[in-house]
Design a protein around this motif. Structure first.
Motif, short mmCIF file in Angstrom:
data_model
loop_
_atom_site.label_atom_id
_atom_site.label_comp_id
_atom_site.label_asym_id
_atom_site.label_seq_id
_atom_site.Cartn_x
_atom_site.Cartn_y
_atom_site.Cartn_z
N CYS A 157 0.84 -1.21 0.00
CA CYS A 157 0.00 0.00 0.00
C CYS A 157 0.87 1.25 0.00
O CYS A 157 0.62 2.21 -0.74
CB CYS A 157 -0.94 0.00 1.21
N CYS A 195 -3.44 -5.30 -0.57
CA CYS A 195 -2.93 -6.36 0.31
C CYS A 195 -2.63 -7.65 -0.44
O CYS A 195 -1.72 -8.40 -0.05
CB CYS A 195 -3.92 -6.63 1.45
N CYS A 239 1.08 -8.09 -1.42
CA CYS A 239 2.01 -7.57 -0.41
C CYS A 239 2.85 -8.68 0.20
O CYS A 239 2.39 -9.81 0.36
CB CYS A 239 1.20 -6.90 0.70
N TYR A 294 3.66 -8.72 3.18
CA TYR A 294 3.15 -8.90 4.54
C TYR A 294 1.76 -9.53 4.51
O TYR A 294 1.01 -9.38 3.54
CB TYR A 294 3.10 -7.55 5.27
N ASP A 295 1.43 -10.19 5.60
CA ASP A 295 0.13 -10.86 5.70
C ASP A 295 -0.83 -9.97 6.47
O ASP A 295 -0.62 -9.68 7.66
CB ASP A 295 0.35 -12.20 6.42
N ARG A 296 -1.88 -9.57 5.78
CA ARG A 296 -2.81 -8.61 6.39
C ARG A 296 -3.55 -9.18 7.60
O ARG A 296 -4.11 -8.44 8.40
CB ARG A 296 -3.82 -8.13 5.34
N CYS A 342 1.49 -7.92 8.94
CA CYS A 342 1.31 -6.55 8.42
C CYS A 342 1.66 -5.54 9.52
O CYS A 342 1.06 -5.55 10.59
CB CYS A 342 -0.13 -6.34 7.98
S1 SF4 Z 1 -0.83 -6.22 4.17
FE1 SF4 Z 1 -0.49 -4.39 5.38
S2 SF4 Z 1 1.34 -3.42 4.50
FE2 SF4 Z 1 0.58 -4.91 3.03
S3 SF4 Z 1 -0.76 -3.75 1.66
FE3 SF4 Z 1 -2.06 -4.60 3.26
S4 SF4 Z 1 -2.16 -3.01 4.81
FE4 SF4 Z 1 -0.44 -2.49 3.48
#
Ligand code: SF4
Ligand SMILES: Cc1cc2nc3c(=O)[nH]c(=O)nc-3n(C[C@H](O)[C@H](O)[C@H](O)COP(=O)(O)OP(=O)(O)OC[C@H]3O[C@@H](n4cnc5c(N)ncnc54)[C@H](O)[C@@H]3O)c2cc1C
Length: 509
Positions: free
Chosen positions: A350, A438, A441, A443-445, A454
């Motif tokens: 994001c 997300c 990404c 990272y894991d939301r 996340c």
């Molecule tokens: S998982 Fe978290 S860091 Fe990744 S896009 Fe979603 S809100 Fe943003």
């Protein structure tokens, strides 16, 4: 002879100053290092300002006005507004100096000091651009600690007879937020950016040669922002035709597929006064009145609220609270802004999308500014001075009166709640609900802790926890404290610990 100063954001051809040319009046316009250097600006922002100023000066000359225009690289440019005013007044033999009231406190103060110190008589006139006086909002909320935009907005609707029928709001409601604010899944094609293309290669190379420090990218053959009144009107017509019918529905949506979605891209034209706010409001209202089947009230009201409501209201907050506002840091935040704000090199999808489109286009829409970059900065406890100077530099429309109230006030809660009754913070939930970020990404939301969790999730709870004394009694936030307090003790500990880990290595996120 009267010398009249026209600043770069005062390009309002409908102003009484420009009605009729006079041999006794010379207009002075200037490109100065004072303005290119007070923040590190996006290159498109400076290029758009200078291109718009040059085009405006040319229009005035075509209309028979006398104009003295100082380019940034002119040998006799003193690079400072008062110094140029004095030298050009002497050169032209002026016996009086006049200026339009600036929108920024910084310039207002500087010109007032100049007027007091110069030996020539000086006068100031209103810019005739806004729908309120500087002090209207302050007077309306005198004695109150919090200002309510909704109350101001309803008064403005009544006062200017906008979307009103027999003294009542058209359609029976003031606010259509409930119908608006959906996630966009491509069901209606987004119209994309503007089709304006202005060659600003001369300005871009002048900035380079002069050593002006800028950020961001530019295609100098094809600047896509409106820099003349004709282009601004063209952009307004395009917006009304293609995007306004869907504006409200997707005004809060974010997408990797479209940086602009259904937004108007009119903020630059409005802020430099190529467009008057009322002509934009009336154009939107007329389309609804002429074709209500195509232009639903929720779409049009959602758009008008931004200009008649938020824009005027923010200006009022600014004049009610400057200069103290620029120093406010109610939450005591003091971390440095991570370097990825300038490079977009971050694993958070994001943030990467929002920052890279900002560097590419000098643009992100309201929810990206508020709920992605602003949200992150607030959760991470970044110093509001640093946040302000980033927003003031990067966006095409960033002028302090509207930048600082949105950033320090609405986004960072550094004003202690003058603009917003609660801070705009969220975990990944909100970002995922309103966007497709997300999915792509690293990272894991869904996770709060762990190496791939996340960062927004743990930072969200950490923010609430570290400001518990201030916010737990706030009725709009009490529910979130209850959710946290009901979590398993180990889960709470691991979440807060994870946030500490992220805070210690923000640069690596
Ligand atoms: S998982 Fe978290 S860091 Fe990744 S896009 Fe979603 S809100 Fe943003
Ligand atoms: C942290 C942050 C910083 C911001 N900084 C600026 C800034 O420097 N300059 C600026 O003009 N706007 C700023 N905004 C407000 C808003 O994001 C921009 O006006 C908008 O994104 C401009 O794009 P647009 O013209 O496509 O707007 P649209 O979404 O099409 O909205 C139409 C118009 O409404 C007005 N508007 C919408 N929201 C606001 C608002 N919150 N305050 C004032 N006017 C509003 C703008 O004139 C805009 O052109 C900021 C918002 C946030 C959250």
């Amino acid at each position: 002879m009267t010398l009249r100063l026209v600043l770069g954001d005062q390009l309002h051809i409908g102003h009484p100053w420009f009605t009729r040319p006079s041999p006794d009046v010379t207009f002075l316009m200037m490109e100065v290092r004072q303005e290119t250097d007070y923040a590190r600006h996006h290159i498109q922002k400076i290029a758009a300002f200078f291109a718009a100023m040059r085009a405006f000066a040319a229009t005035l000359e075509e209309q028979g006005h006398r104009v003295r225009y100082l380019r940034l690289d002119d040998a006799d440019n003193r690079q400072d507004i008062p110094a140029n005013l004095s030298s050009i007044a002497a050169e032209a033999g002026a016996d009086r100096i006049e200026y339009m009231l600036p929108d920024e406190y910084r310039l207002d103060h500087q010109l007032r000091e100049f007027a007091e110190s110069t030996s020539l008589p000086c006068g100031a006139v209103d810019s005739g651009h806004f729908l309120t006086e500087r002090k209207d909002v302050e007077n309306m909320f005198a004695g109150k600690t919090q200002y309510l935009m909704e109350r101001f907005y309803r008064d403005m609707r009544r006062k200017h007879d906008v979307l009103m029928e027999n003294g009542e709001p058209a359609g029976g409601r003031w606010n259509y937020d409930r119908e608006n604010r959906k996630r966009w899944n491509g069901e209606v094609e987004a119209p994309g950016g503007t089709d304006l293309r202005t060659d600003v290669t001369d300005i871009a190379s002048m900035l380079r040669h002069s050593g002006v420090d800028t950020m961001g990218n530019i295609d100098a053959n094809a600047l896509a922002w409106p820099v003349t009144r004709g282009q601004a009107l063209q952009r307004l017509a395009q917006f009304i035709e293609h995007a306004l019918p869907h504006f409200g529905t997707w005004q809060d949506a974010m997408s990797t597929g479209s940086p602009f979605l259904f937004h108007s891209l009119l903020s630059f034209a409005l802020n430099v006064k190529l467009l008057h706010p009322m002509e934009v409001i009336r154009a939107a209202e007329d389309s609804w009145r002429n074709d209500p089947a195509r232009y639903g009230l929720p779409q049009v009201e959602g758009f008008i609220r931004q200009i008649l409501g938020w824009r005027e209201y923010m200006r009022g907050i600014y004049w009610a609270h400057m200069p103290e506002y620029a120093e406010m840091n109610a939450l005591g935040h003091d971390r440095a802004l991570p370097a990825f704000f300038w490079t977009a090199e971050t694993g958070m999808s994001c943030m990467r999308h929002t920052i890279s489109q900002s560097l590419e286009h000098a643009y992100a829409h309201h929810i990206q500014r508020l709920m992605v970059t602003g949200n992150f900065a607030l959760l991470a406890g970044i110093d509001p001075d640093e946040v302000d100077s980033w927003y003031l530099g990067i966006y095409i429309d960033a002028i302090e009166w509207v930048e600082i109230t949105n950033t320090r006030g609405m986004s960072q809660y550094a004003d202690g709640g003058i603009v917003g009754s609660k801070p705009y913070v969220s975990s990944a939930n909100y970002i995922n609900r309103m966007s497709d970020y997300c999915g792509g990404c690293r990272y894991d939301r869904k996770k709060r802790h762990g190496d791939d969790a996340c960062p927004f999730n743990s930072l969200y709870w950490h923010f609430l926890e570290r400001h518990r004394d201030r916010f737990s009694g706030n009725p709009r936030m009490a529910q979130m404290y209850r959710v946290f307090d009901r979590m398993d003790a180990e889960e709470r500990r691991a979440t807060l610990q994870q946030a500490e880990t992220w805070l210690a290595q923000l640069e690596a996120l």
